[in-house]
Design an enzyme around this catalytic site. Structure first.
Site, short mmCIF file in Angstrom:
data_model
loop_
_atom_site.label_atom_id
_atom_site.label_comp_id
_atom_site.label_asym_id
_atom_site.label_seq_id
_atom_site.Cartn_x
_atom_site.Cartn_y
_atom_site.Cartn_z
N TYR A 163 0.98 -1.10 0.05
CA TYR A 163 -0.03 0.00 -0.07
C TYR A 163 0.88 1.28 -0.08
CZ TYR A 163 -3.08 3.26 2.41
OH TYR A 163 -3.73 4.58 2.75
N VAL A 212 -8.19 -0.38 13.42
CA VAL A 212 -8.26 -0.37 14.84
C VAL A 212 -9.41 0.09 15.59
CG1 VAL A 212 -6.69 1.44 15.35
CG2 VAL A 212 -6.60 -0.45 17.02
N ASP A 314 4.87 -3.65 10.99
CA ASP A 314 3.80 -2.52 11.51
C ASP A 314 4.75 -1.28 11.38
OD1 ASP A 314 1.97 -1.10 12.62
OD2 ASP A 314 1.79 -2.47 14.51
N ASP A 316 6.19 1.59 13.28
CA ASP A 316 6.30 1.63 14.68
C ASP A 316 5.84 2.90 15.26
OD1 ASP A 316 8.47 2.84 13.09
OD2 ASP A 316 9.72 3.22 14.85
P1 NAD Z 1 -12.71 4.70 3.09
O1 NAD Z 1 -12.22 3.04 2.67
O2 NAD Z 1 -13.59 4.69 4.23
O3 NAD Z 1 -13.05 5.42 1.64
C1 NAD Z 1 -12.72 4.95 0.34
C2 NAD Z 1 -14.03 5.28 -0.51
O4 NAD Z 1 -13.57 4.90 -1.73
C3 NAD Z 1 -14.91 3.84 -0.02
O5 NAD Z 1 -16.10 4.27 0.12
C4 NAD Z 1 -14.70 3.15 -1.40
O6 NAD Z 1 -16.03 2.43 -1.68
C5 NAD Z 1 -14.28 3.90 -2.57
N1 NAD Z 1 -13.99 3.31 -3.61
C6 NAD Z 1 -12.55 2.81 -3.77
N2 NAD Z 1 -12.41 2.43 -5.14
C7 NAD Z 1 -13.41 2.55 -5.55
C8 NAD Z 1 -14.09 2.39 -7.03
N3 NAD Z 1 -13.19 1.75 -7.78
N4 NAD Z 1 -15.12 2.89 -7.30
C9 NAD Z 1 -15.87 3.51 -6.43
N5 NAD Z 1 -15.68 3.56 -5.30
C10 NAD Z 1 -14.53 3.39 -4.87
O7 NAD Z 1 -11.17 5.16 3.55
P2 NAD Z 1 -11.11 6.70 4.32
O8 NAD Z 1 -10.44 6.47 5.44
O9 NAD Z 1 -12.12 7.46 3.78
O10 NAD Z 1 -9.91 7.10 3.15
C11 NAD Z 1 -9.74 7.93 1.93
C12 NAD Z 1 -8.47 8.05 1.51
O11 NAD Z 1 -7.46 8.63 2.53
C13 NAD Z 1 -7.74 6.73 0.91
O12 NAD Z 1 -7.04 7.24 -0.20
C14 NAD Z 1 -6.67 6.54 2.05
O13 NAD Z 1 -5.72 5.81 1.48
C15 NAD Z 1 -6.40 7.98 2.50
N6 NAD Z 1 -5.96 7.85 4.13
C16 NAD Z 1 -7.13 7.75 4.97
C17 NAD Z 1 -6.62 7.69 6.50
C18 NAD Z 1 -7.42 7.80 7.40
O14 NAD Z 1 -7.15 8.04 8.46
N7 NAD Z 1 -8.87 7.50 7.26
C19 NAD Z 1 -5.24 7.84 6.78
C20 NAD Z 1 -4.42 7.66 5.55
C21 NAD Z 1 -4.63 7.77 4.28
C1 UGA Z 2 -3.60 2.95 8.62
C2 UGA Z 2 -4.01 2.46 7.27
O1 UGA Z 2 -3.00 1.75 6.50
C3 UGA Z 2 -4.57 3.48 6.58
O2 UGA Z 2 -6.10 3.57 6.66
C4 UGA Z 2 -3.79 4.99 6.35
O3 UGA Z 2 -3.19 5.14 5.35
C5 UGA Z 2 -2.73 4.75 7.63
O4 UGA Z 2 -3.19 4.18 8.85
C6 UGA Z 2 -2.30 6.41 7.79
O5 UGA Z 2 -3.04 6.98 8.81
O6 UGA Z 2 -1.70 6.81 7.31
P1 UGA Z 2 -2.39 1.57 10.64
O7 UGA Z 2 -2.53 2.78 11.59
O8 UGA Z 2 -1.56 0.57 10.85
O9 UGA Z 2 -2.60 2.02 9.11
O10 UGA Z 2 -3.89 0.83 10.96
P2 UGA Z 2 -4.88 0.26 11.91
O11 UGA Z 2 -5.66 -0.91 11.39
O12 UGA Z 2 -5.80 1.31 12.38
O13 UGA Z 2 -3.93 -0.30 12.95
C7 UGA Z 2 -3.20 0.68 13.95
C8 UGA Z 2 -2.44 -0.32 14.96
O14 UGA Z 2 -3.47 -1.02 15.61
C9 UGA Z 2 -1.54 -1.47 14.32
O15 UGA Z 2 -0.48 -1.34 15.30
C10 UGA Z 2 -2.16 -2.61 14.53
O16 UGA Z 2 -1.56 -3.89 14.66
C11 UGA Z 2 -3.15 -2.54 15.74
N1 UGA Z 2 -4.39 -3.20 15.87
C12 UGA Z 2 -5.32 -3.20 14.80
C13 UGA Z 2 -4.39 -4.02 17.13
O17 UGA Z 2 -3.73 -4.04 18.02
N2 UGA Z 2 -5.74 -4.46 17.55
C14 UGA Z 2 -6.62 -4.62 16.47
O18 UGA Z 2 -7.77 -5.10 16.80
C15 UGA Z 2 -6.69 -3.80 15.21
#
Ligand code: NAD
Ligand code: UGA
Length: 357
Positions: A163, A212, A314, A316
């Protein structure tokens, strides 16, 4: 305010974006997503047009983008449980498909705001270079700066990095489009946004392994143990999704400040270990329901191999430097983690809980 194209408008961030932007009648949004399940309340609004189904299967996509002033691209697979188990889909979604939007924006002369990830930084310099993995407390070894910090991903067999690698290549592709074809871009690197409607609650709203927040929320609702992967020692900083959307609003309102730059969006003041997050969520559930029984739910250790399977690794620690957003956008995140979790868990318990709040 301009006309906005929002790809992935039905997801977690997209749904909050719509809450904030559609309240202004001067804004018009064209939105795309597979389904509108999280945004049903917005479907009838006169300033919103929703296009259901696969974004990349829509014949009129380019024509619709050409009618917008800015394209915000959120659409992606971004769930860590898939990075090592469905790496082909993850790379396809985060680079091969996402780049089609960047190419279209370059062709059409549209400003692209592309959501990347904090994961592009990979593991910290402290992790790779110091014996204790903590960098002896030296911020230069763990803080993440958009212009200075190297991007340190693990080996290929650690498929977790599929990713991050795809997002990094997308960032480099967009940067090259800017340099060679004049694309105007903004890259956003989110650091773990939190809030209602994140992912799905397994068994209630979908199947599989979400991020998480939803894992722990689901455990609390079911009064089951909260699983801590490898002891929950990984650290994260968390940002309220509403404050992230405010940063986006400022970017769109101040294009001269936002264009052709990369921004970290996170809240360095909200750092905790994942164990700390689990403890705080238990405490919050007890407080909002008035039921002290939540304090006693066990936190159980589970190995990453057992929880995610082979190839998981993971991050860190993720500590953003946010000076750029502070200085250029005049954006100041202020919501503390306890308040973010209170709002988020109140929403979950109101909708699904045994206790009516
Ligand atoms: P999310 O999964 O809730 O939203 C993504 C949406 O895109 C989903 O509703 C999914 O259905 C839609 N989608 C994906 N591919 C599609 C396709 N081919 N056609 C139609 N719909 C499609 O994720 P989010 O948390 O809202 O994250 C949005 C963006 O931000 C992502 O690019 C993610 O990598 C980035 N991001 C989010 C976080 C976070 O903390 N939420 C952290 C880092 C990066
Ligand atoms: C996430 C995802 O990769 C993306 O949504 C996003 O791009 C990214 O964060 C970001 O903010 O940039 P991560 O934080 O590792 O990555 O995702 P989580 O699934 O929320 O996990 C956070 C931590 O909790 C990890 O250490 C995971 O191992 C831990 N975890 C997860 C648990 O200990 N228990 C659980 O039940 C789930």
């Amino acid at each position: 305010m301009p006309n906005i194209a929002l790809l992935g408008c039905g997801g977690f961030i997209g749904s909050h974006f719509l809450d904030a932007f559609l309240a202004d009648p001067d804004v018009r949004v064209e939105g795309w997503d597979w389904t509108p399940a999280k945004i049903m309340g917005h479907l009838g609004r006169p300033n919103f047009r929703f296009h259901p189904g696969n974004i990349y299967g829509q014949a009129d996509l380019e024509e619709r983008l050409s009618g917008c002033d800015v394209v915000v691209s959120l659409a992606a697979i971004c769930n860590p449980s898939q990075y090592n188990t469905k790496a082909l889909d993850v790379i396809d979604s985060n680079f091969i498909q996402a780049r089609l939007i960047a190419d279209a924006c370059a062709r059409l002369g549209k400003w692209l705001i592309q959501f990347s990830t904090s994961e592009v930084y990979g593991q910290t310099l402290a992790h790779w270079a110091t014996a204790d993995g903590q960098g002896n407390g030296d911020p230069a070894l763990y803080e993440m700066d958009e212009e200075e910090t190297p991007l340190l991903l693990g080996p290929v067999a650690s498929q977790r990095w599929s990713y991050a690698c795809a997002k990094q290549l997308l960032e480099r592709w967009i940067y090259a489009l800017h340099k060679e074809k004049g694309l105007d871009f903004t890259i956003v690197r989110p650091f773990n946004f939190l809030g209602p409607r994140m992912d799905f609650l397994p068994g209630r709203e979908g199947e599989g392994l979400p991020r998480v927040l939803a894992c722990f929320t689901s455990a609390l609702l079911d009064r089951k143990p909260l699983p801590l992967v490898d002891g929950g020692s990984a650290r994260r900083t968390f940002l309220a999704v509403e404050e992230a959307v405010e940063a986006l609003r400022l970017m769109i309102a101040k294009p001269a400040m936002a264009r052709n730059r990369i921004f970290n969006l996170g809240n360095p003041a909200n750092e905790t270990t994942i164990r700390g997050l689990a403890e705080l969520m238990r405490r919050t559930a007890a407080e909002i329901t008035g039921d002290p029984g939540y304090h006693d739910l066990p936190l159980t250790d589970v190995s990453a191999l057992e929880f995610y399977g082979e190839g998981y690794a993971d991050s860190d620690r993720r500590m953003p430097r946010i000076d750029k957003a502070l200085n250029l956008l005049d954006w100041r995140p202020s919501m503390g983690l306890p308040e973010i979790l209170r709002r988020t868990l109140e929403d979950a318990f109101r909708t699904h809980g045994p206790v009516r709040l």
